[in-house]
Design an enzyme around this catalytic site. Structure first.
Site, PDB file in Angstrom:
ATOM      1  N   GLY A 273       0.758  -1.194   0.088  1.00  0.00           N
ATOM      2  CA  GLY A 273       0.027  -0.110   0.039  1.00  0.00           C
ATOM      3  C   GLY A 273       0.888   1.109   0.077  1.00  0.00           C
ATOM      4  CD  GLU A 274       3.980   2.616   3.272  1.00  0.00           C
ATOM      5  OE1 GLU A 274       4.905   3.010   2.375  1.00  0.00           O
ATOM      6  OE2 GLU A 274       4.334   2.075   4.402  1.00  0.00           O
TER       7      GLU A 274
END
Length: 336
Positions: free
Chosen positions: A303-304
């Site tokens: 993610g991120e």
């Protein structure tokens, strides 16, 4: 700029009135591509990417100079159901890590010359547990959409949206089940790494939420099953369209947020490409449903915005070749 909507119906209208790519720029880019010093089609998808990018930027010979990465963070009430291997406090801790430059996305943003911004959305007030009631009121989901909208720099020439939020793969799986169809098991994965028993429980939680909030309206699905960070990503992706700023989509959670736009308004994701294929199991199925082919497949599941940030390099390469290469005439090379 201020968000031009204060209700979900107004947001729906904004999506319906979104601009299209510049046909003249697209045609000019196609013409330029045909004259570059290479065999036709030799750069494969890079050629299509450059032409797509040129159309949205309104110039047949574009450059990428000011990419923006935005990470949105939110907390989820459904974590009370024990759906994650990590506690909600990790969201706050990771936001601090982003702000101090210590996360993977910080390094990738820096590596590809992107400005990075972090927006924490009411972390002290998680969304409601969607197995008990709607995750958000209309005012709350609008506030999150507006946060995403105003976070986009109109001067940026490429956008990546990322997220942080313990429990948000549960929310994303519920959204996918509700708007793309099928069963909860088709869309629910291990997220932060739950075991087999945890996965079975998480799948049941997703099924409960989808059954409780049965609706054909994708924006209502976002309100009832989503999270603030997912809504903010949707708002940012929509804002980028208004600025004719191309977007690289990240993994499973970002794609779920984008799917809400796609199912609300046909063509709403025409200004986006899929940055990568996540290792979260249902991401491929989600991309297939949206007609998106990922640029990278590296087994990422962080993610991120990390996979999409890596793909900035691919798009920069495509545009650099397209705009920087000589034509046959310029190079004095015979084109046959």
């Amino acid at each position: 700029m201020p968000a031009p909507f204060t209700t979900l119906d107004e947001f729906r209208t904004v999506l319906a009135q979104a601009p299209a790519p510049d046909a003249v720029a697209t045609a000019g880019a196609q013409d330029r591509n045909s004259q570059l010093t290479k065999p036709p089609g030799a750069l494969g998808r890079l050629e299509d990417l450059a032409i797509w990018y040129a159309g949205w930027r309104g110039t047949p010979q574009p450059q990428i100079n000011t990419p923006q990465v935005i990470v949105f963070a939110g907390n989820h009430g459904v974590c009370a159901q024990g759906v994650s291997a990590f506690p909600p406090e990790v969201t706050v801790q990771m936001v601090a890590n982003f702000q101090h430059g210590g996360a993977a996305i910080n390094q990738l943003s820096k590596a590809f010359g992107a400005r990075m911004d972090v927006h924490a959305l009411s972390l002290e007030t998680p969304t409601a547990d969607f197995t008990q009631g709607p995750a958000m009121t209309e005012a709350e989901v609008i506030d999150a959409l507006q946060t995403g909208w105003t976070a986009v720099d109109p001067q940026s020439d490429l956008l990546v949206t990322g997220e942080m939020g313990i429990g948000n793969t549960t929310s994303a799986a519920a959204i996918a089940t509700a708007i793309l169809g099928g069963e909860a098991a088709d869309w629910t994965g291990r997220g932060t790494g739950v075991d087999d028993a945890g996965l079975a429980h998480k799948t049941e939680v997703v099924a409960q939420g989808v059954a409780l909030h049965a609706t054909d309206d994708p924006l209502e699905v976002l309100r009832c099953l989503g999270g603030r960070e997912l809504a903010a990503m949707a708002g940012a992706i929509a804002a980028a369209r208004q600025h004719r700023t191309p977007v690289i989509l990240d993994g499973f959670i970002c794609t779920a947020a984008a799917a809400v736009l796609a199912k609300t308004q046909e063509g709403a994701l025409d200004h986006t490409v899929a940055g990568h294929l996540s290792a979260e199991g249902a991401h491929q199925k989600m991309l297939d449903a949206l007609g998106k082919e990922p640029l990278l497949n590296l087994g990422l599941r962080l993610g991120e915005g990390s996979g999409a940030a890596l793909a900035i390099g691919v798009l920069k390469g495509a545009v650099a070749c397209h705009s920087g290469m000589a034509t046959f005439a310029e190079a004095g090379v015979s084109d046959g």
